[in-house]
Design a protein around this motif. Structure first.
Motif, PDB file in Angstrom:
ATOM      1  N   ARG A  14       1.051  -1.022   0.092  1.00 14.87           N
ATOM      2  CA  ARG A  14       0.322   0.341  -0.245  1.00 14.87           C
ATOM      3  C   ARG A  14       1.158   1.069  -0.324  1.00 14.87           C
ATOM      4  N   GLU A  15       0.540   2.219  -0.688  1.00 18.84           N
ATOM      5  CA  GLU A  15       1.341   2.978  -0.518  1.00 18.84           C
ATOM      6  C   GLU A  15       0.195   5.134  -0.346  1.00 18.84           C
ATOM      7  N   ASP A  16       0.668   5.814   0.547  1.00 14.68           N
ATOM      8  CA  ASP A  16      -0.208   6.398   1.306  1.00 14.68           C
ATOM      9  C   ASP A  16       1.647   8.478   0.800  1.00 14.68           C
ATOM     10  N   GLY A  17      -0.032   8.861   0.581  1.00 10.69           N
ATOM     11  CA  GLY A  17       0.685   9.878   0.760  1.00 10.69           C
ATOM     12  C   GLY A  17       1.312  10.630  -0.780  1.00 10.69           C
ATOM     13  N   LEU A  22       9.294  11.361  -0.910  1.00  7.71           N
ATOM     14  CA  LEU A  22      10.826  11.170  -0.052  1.00  7.71           C
ATOM     15  C   LEU A  22      10.218   9.713   0.418  1.00  7.71           C
ATOM     16  N   PRO A  23      10.784   8.562  -0.580  1.00  7.17           N
ATOM     17  CA  PRO A  23      10.104   7.399   0.051  1.00  7.17           C
ATOM     18  C   PRO A  23      10.557   7.166   1.319  1.00  7.17           C
ATOM     19  N   VAL A  24       9.590   6.537   1.764  1.00  2.00           N
ATOM     20  CA  VAL A  24       9.738   5.753   3.349  1.00  2.00           C
ATOM     21  C   VAL A  24       8.882   4.425   3.458  1.00  2.00           C
ATOM     22  N   VAL A  25       9.664   3.214   3.407  1.00  2.00           N
ATOM     23  CA  VAL A  25       9.244   1.930   3.634  1.00  2.00           C
ATOM     24  C   VAL A  25       8.952   1.206   5.169  1.00  2.00           C
ATOM     25  N   PHE A  26       8.025   0.596   5.430  1.00  4.99           N
ATOM     26  CA  PHE A  26       7.972  -0.103   6.415  1.00  4.99           C
ATOM     27  C   PHE A  26       7.315  -1.414   6.418  1.00  4.99           C
ATOM     28  N   SER A  27       8.290  -2.494   7.321  1.00  3.47           N
ATOM     29  CA  SER A  27       8.380  -3.782   7.144  1.00  3.47           C
ATOM     30  C   SER A  27       7.994  -4.217   8.629  1.00  3.47           C
ATOM     31  N   ASN A  28       6.838  -5.358   8.320  1.00  4.60           N
ATOM     32  CA  ASN A  28       5.833  -5.582   9.909  1.00  4.60           C
ATOM     33  C   ASN A  28       6.473  -6.579   9.878  1.00  4.60           C
ATOM     34  N   PRO A  29       6.193  -6.404  11.138  1.00  3.92           N
ATOM     35  CA  PRO A  29       6.937  -7.434  12.575  1.00  3.92           C
ATOM     36  C   PRO A  29       6.230  -9.148  11.649  1.00  3.92           C
ATOM     37  N   LEU A  30       6.947 -10.220  12.925  1.00  2.66           N
ATOM     38  CA  LEU A  30       6.371 -11.732  12.506  1.00  2.66           C
ATOM     39  C   LEU A  30       4.587 -11.784  13.389  1.00  2.66           C
ATOM     40  N   GLY A  31       4.115 -12.035  12.468  1.00  5.24           N
ATOM     41  CA  GLY A  31       2.928 -12.343  12.940  1.00  5.24           C
ATOM     42  C   GLY A  31       1.838 -11.545  12.363  1.00  5.24           C
ATOM     43  N   CYS A  32       1.737  -9.977  11.971  1.00 10.03           N
ATOM     44  CA  CYS A  32       1.315  -9.368  11.945  1.00 10.03           C
ATOM     45  C   CYS A  32       1.292  -8.448  10.224  1.00 10.03           C
ATOM     46  N   LEU A  43      -0.177  10.100  10.954  1.00 11.96           N
ATOM     47  CA  LEU A  43       0.482  11.043  11.875  1.00 11.96           C
ATOM     48  C   LEU A  43       2.127  11.388  11.398  1.00 11.96           C
ATOM     49  N   LEU A  44       2.408  11.063  10.022  1.00 15.93           N
ATOM     50  CA  LEU A  44       3.629  11.748   9.537  1.00 15.93           C
ATOM     51  C   LEU A  44       3.958  12.611   8.676  1.00 15.93           C
ATOM     52  N   PRO A  45       4.635  13.461   8.685  1.00 16.49           N
ATOM     53  CA  PRO A  45       4.466  14.554   7.851  1.00 16.49           C
ATOM     54  C   PRO A  45       4.197  14.630   6.597  1.00 16.49           C
ATOM     55  N   PRO A  46       3.478  16.216   5.804  1.00 13.66           N
ATOM     56  CA  PRO A  46       2.848  15.881   4.067  1.00 13.66           C
ATOM     57  C   PRO A  46       4.274  15.990   3.510  1.00 13.66           C
ATOM     58  N   GLY A  47       4.259  15.307   1.989  1.00 10.80           N
ATOM     59  CA  GLY A  47       5.324  15.089   1.082  1.00 10.80           C
ATOM     60  C   GLY A  47       5.846  13.999   1.833  1.00 10.80           C
ATOM     61  N   LEU A  48       5.543  13.224   1.995  1.00  9.95           N
ATOM     62  CA  LEU A  48       6.325  11.582   1.548  1.00  9.95           C
ATOM     63  C   LEU A  48       5.788  10.702   1.639  1.00  9.95           C
ATOM     64  N   ARG A  49       6.238   9.810   0.540  1.00 12.72           N
ATOM     65  CA  ARG A  49       5.462   8.205  -0.066  1.00 12.72           C
ATOM     66  C   ARG A  49       5.800   7.102   1.063  1.00 12.72           C
ATOM     67  N   ALA A  50       4.639   7.108   1.228  1.00 10.72           N
ATOM     68  CA  ALA A  50       4.480   6.054   2.311  1.00 10.72           C
ATOM     69  C   ALA A  50       4.321   4.688   1.879  1.00 10.72           C
ATOM     70  N   ILE A  51       5.370   3.730   1.776  1.00  7.56           N
ATOM     71  CA  ILE A  51       4.955   2.494   1.608  1.00  7.56           C
ATOM     72  C   ILE A  51       5.018   1.410   2.342  1.00  7.56           C
ATOM     73  N   ARG A  52       4.115   0.868   2.367  1.00  7.31           N
ATOM     74  CA  ARG A  52       4.106  -1.042   3.202  1.00  7.31           C
ATOM     75  C   ARG A  52       3.664  -2.282   2.606  1.00  7.31           C
ATOM     76  N   TYR A  53       4.440  -3.046   3.598  1.00  8.68           N
ATOM     77  CA  TYR A  53       4.031  -4.316   2.537  1.00  8.68           C
ATOM     78  C   TYR A  53       3.866  -5.496   3.503  1.00  8.68           C
ATOM     79  N   ASP A  54       3.300  -6.508   2.815  1.00 10.86           N
ATOM     80  CA  ASP A  54       3.248  -7.446   3.745  1.00 10.86           C
ATOM     81  C   ASP A  54       4.366  -8.837   3.289  1.00 10.86           C
ATOM     82  N   MET A  55       5.240  -8.961   4.600  1.00  7.44           N
ATOM     83  CA  MET A  55       6.170 -10.305   3.620  1.00  7.44           C
ATOM     84  C   MET A  55       5.361 -10.947   3.593  1.00  7.44           C
ATOM     85  N   ARG A  56       6.191 -11.550   3.494  1.00  2.00           N
ATOM     86  CA  ARG A  56       5.557 -13.631   2.597  1.00  2.00           C
ATOM     87  C   ARG A  56       5.424 -14.087   3.415  1.00  2.00           C
ATOM     88  N   GLY A  57       3.684 -14.378   3.563  1.00  2.00           N
ATOM     89  CA  GLY A  57       3.068 -15.484   4.693  1.00  2.00           C
ATOM     90  C   GLY A  57       2.357 -14.932   4.866  1.00  2.00           C
TER      91      GLY A  57
END
Length: 264
Positions: A14-17, A22-32, A43-57
């Motif tokens: 998913r991408e937001d912003g 400027l890209p900020v990439v988020f990687s999730n913990p085990l079980g989430c 809550l992040l400041p505007p102007g960022l490209r926030a990228i989140r993904y679900d790791m495999r499995g």
């Protein structure tokens, strides 16, 4: 929400912003899944490209047969960034996501200009501990360790709130094969030597009530990296982005500003 078909795995992201931000990439913990970052991204400041993904499995990503190697998880992140045309990102990884951050930074400094190692370490637990956890899941499913996981993840006040049920449900609904596969990846990972070679800007975040990666373990990993800063979020557990999202967003935003990764 989209799917990146990378051949042997399909990653939900998913991408937001700002798409050109400027890209900020988020990687999730085990079980989430990627929803663990919802409150912080908002809550992040505007102007960022926030990228989140679900790791495999995990989440809505595909679940190839396990066990997984940490190298495969790092390669997944690498290919996703290439798929999205991302370079010079700040990579934020929590727990196993923080191990992915370390591996990616060692391998591809052209993709990662700075990293946030949240509630993680260069080595987490021992193979024996992870083998015991995997045996428990094989015998009784993820439900068998859900209550103990909540105790490690959250402070007592949060566990007593209705919101805790959301995260317990998220944990128990992850694919068992994916959970076991990622447990195997953590079990086989020791990044002490490669992480000690890193010099990129790094922020390490710990929660004072974290029962999975205690503050001293996070601090020890931060000490491996020249110039890394360490921040303790008091009253937070293993997922401070969930139980203290305001504090988490504040310290992350400060770091982004200090390294010039927030638009003027």
């Amino acid at each position: 929400m989209k799917i990146a078909d990378l051949g042997d795995v399909a990653l939900h992201f998913r991408e937001d912003g700002d798409p050109d931000g400027l890209p900020v990439v988020f990687s999730n913990p085990l079980g989430c899944d990627l929803r663990v970052w919802d409150a912080v991204v908002a809550l992040l400041p505007p102007g960022l490209r926030a990228i989140r993904y679900d790791m495999r499995g995990h989440g809505l990503s595909s679940c190839p047969p396990g066990p997984y190697a940490m190298g495969a998880l790092v390669r997944d992140a690498e290919r996703l960034l290439e798929f999205l045309g991302v370079r010079d990102c700040v990579f934020v990884g929590l727990s196993i996501g923080g191990m992915i951050a370390q591996g990616l930074a060692v391998k591809r400094l052209d993709l990662v200009r700075a990293m946030v190692l949240s509630n993680t370490a260069a080595k987490i637990g021992t193979p024996a501990i992870w083998q015991d956890r995997m045996a428990t899941v094989r015998a009784g499913g993820i439900e068998a360790l859900a209550d103990g996981t909540m105790e490690r993840w959250f402070s007592r006040p949060f566990r007593q709130s209705p919101d805790c049920a959301i995260w317990r449900n998220m944990l128990t609904r992850q694919p068992v094969e994916g959970y076991l596969g990622c447990c195997a990846a953590i079990s086989g990972t020791d990044f002490y030597t490669p992480t000690a070679s890193l010099t990129l800007p790094t922020l390490a975040i710990a929660g004072s009530e974290d029962g999975s990666t205690p503050p001293d373990l996070v601090r020890e990993t931060a000490a491996l990296i020249k110039g890394a800063r360490f921040h303790l979020i008091r009253g937070a557990g293993h997922l401070p982005c969930v139980d203290k999202p305001g504090d988490y967003a504040d310290v992350l935003t400060t770091f982004l500003k200090d390294i010039g990764h927030v638009p003027d």
